[in-house]
Design a protein around this motif. Sequence first.
Motif, mmCIF file in Angstrom:
data_model
loop_
_atom_site.group_PDB
_atom_site.id
_atom_site.type_symbol
_atom_site.label_atom_id
_atom_site.label_comp_id
_atom_site.label_asym_id
_atom_site.label_seq_id
_atom_site.Cartn_x
_atom_site.Cartn_y
_atom_site.Cartn_z
ATOM 1 N N ALA A 52 1.748 -70.765 7.906
ATOM 2 C CA ALA A 52 0.965 -71.391 6.840
ATOM 3 C C ALA A 52 1.848 -71.765 5.653
ATOM 4 O O ALA A 52 1.711 -72.845 5.063
ATOM 5 C CB ALA A 52 -0.151 -70.454 6.399
ATOM 6 N N MET A 53 2.772 -70.884 5.292
ATOM 7 C CA MET A 53 3.683 -71.179 4.188
ATOM 8 C C MET A 53 4.563 -72.384 4.513
ATOM 9 O O MET A 53 4.827 -73.240 3.650
ATOM 10 C CB MET A 53 4.551 -69.961 3.891
ATOM 11 N N ARG B 30 3.866 -74.953 6.369
ATOM 12 C CA ARG B 30 3.092 -76.190 6.227
ATOM 13 C C ARG B 30 3.016 -76.610 4.760
ATOM 14 O O ARG B 30 3.170 -77.788 4.431
ATOM 15 C CB ARG B 30 1.684 -76.007 6.801
ATOM 16 N N VAL B 31 2.786 -75.630 3.891
ATOM 17 C CA VAL B 31 2.685 -75.948 2.468
ATOM 18 C C VAL B 31 4.022 -76.442 1.924
ATOM 19 O O VAL B 31 4.084 -77.428 1.183
ATOM 20 C CB VAL B 31 2.190 -74.717 1.680
ATOM 21 N N HIS C 74 -3.077 -72.417 -1.172
ATOM 22 C CA HIS C 74 -2.992 -73.418 -0.116
ATOM 23 C C HIS C 74 -2.547 -72.872 1.234
ATOM 24 O O HIS C 74 -2.681 -73.563 2.246
ATOM 25 C CB HIS C 74 -2.050 -74.545 -0.553
ATOM 26 N N ALA C 75 -2.011 -71.646 1.269
ATOM 27 C CA ALA C 75 -1.642 -71.038 2.551
ATOM 28 C C ALA C 75 -2.402 -69.750 2.809
ATOM 29 O O ALA C 75 -2.273 -69.170 3.892
ATOM 30 C CB ALA C 75 -0.142 -70.758 2.587
ATOM 31 N N PHE D 189 1.115 -70.681 -2.873
ATOM 32 C CA PHE D 189 0.940 -70.172 -1.514
ATOM 33 C C PHE D 189 -0.389 -69.442 -1.348
ATOM 34 O O PHE D 189 -1.007 -69.496 -0.283
ATOM 35 C CB PHE D 189 2.098 -69.248 -1.139
#
Length: 390
Positions: A379-380, A382-383, A345-346, A342
Amino acid sequence: MSLPVISPVGMDLPAATTRSLLATKYPGAIGAWVAEMALGVSEPIQEALLREARNGTLGYNDPTSIQLGRESVSRRMHDCYGLDVAPEAVGFVSDVVSGFAAVLRHYLSAGEAVVVPTPAYTPFLTVPKQFGHPVVEVPGTYGPAGHRMDLEGIDRALADGARLVVLCNPHNPTGRSFTPEELAALARIVGSHRARVFSDEIHAPLALTSRRHVPYACVSKLAADHTITATSASKAWNTAGLKCAQLIFTSSSDAARWNTVADFYVRSVSRLGVAALVAAYEEQAASEWLAKTLFRLRSNNTMVADAVAGNMPGVEYQPAESTYLAWLDCTRLGVDAPAALFRQHAAVAMCEGAEFAGPGYVRLNFALPEPVLEQALTAMSRVVREVMRQ
């Protein structure tokens, strides 16, 4: 793993957030890792600190200041929790971890083992070893009602010779508020082995449900006689850097022993911390600030639960009953270090569950401004969806 790297750079974050430890350890990421709030400080506490500065009283603590602090803690324990403790049975330390170290040093014999139910706040797993005390980890269980202590496992560890059980109530990292029945059952086990309990109750004011916090020392005389309780205003009123925590002694013999070493530990306590403590506990406006903050935390807790349930397939969350910490089960994602995933990538920085003896989990601090938390959860999500597609 071919995932996009998301950055919150350019977000309009509050100044207090951008300057805090939450933000500065991981530049460019939303800080949701360390247990401090990005929600400001109450006006009465700010005024208390300014008053000390204006009066030129930035030196050492004096007996009057410490006594006022003791009396304030004693009143709060009685008024909020029904725990009757004399001011003289309140000891001062810089923080809960220092208090834990003091208990290990002065209340255990050399080499005696410490039982730590897991997952656990990291220093409870590491500090005993620095003082020559082996750590016996007793993993808890998980079910529909969330985390539970393994009382049979604790019983076995004490039967094997361990002499101290570490209780975190409310629990960090899972956010559990243990029931009176759970605490009473633990007290009977500990009492049967003539062992002790160190009860960290620093998150006590941060109840997110209607359930009232129950101090472990309140459940029975048996519990009171074998317990040293650690507390502080620092989590609920966001003053951790002011270094002012307390040990509460509900055994007269433990209090007497502490008085032989108390002068050493009070030297590490900040005068500003004592001023902030008294303001937090005594000023009506500070209580009102806490009530408003709890309203925000409850809303944020729901926001996390809704995001996980609706947008994070493969992640599970039992909503916290206390604290502002979400313990997210990411084991189904199939990654070794979900917090690192996370963060990369987030652009959301959280704690790895492995730090708490809970691999596959992450600990998310949701004491963030609502727009910041919303961006982190988006954002989390989406990951997570991308990972589950691969």
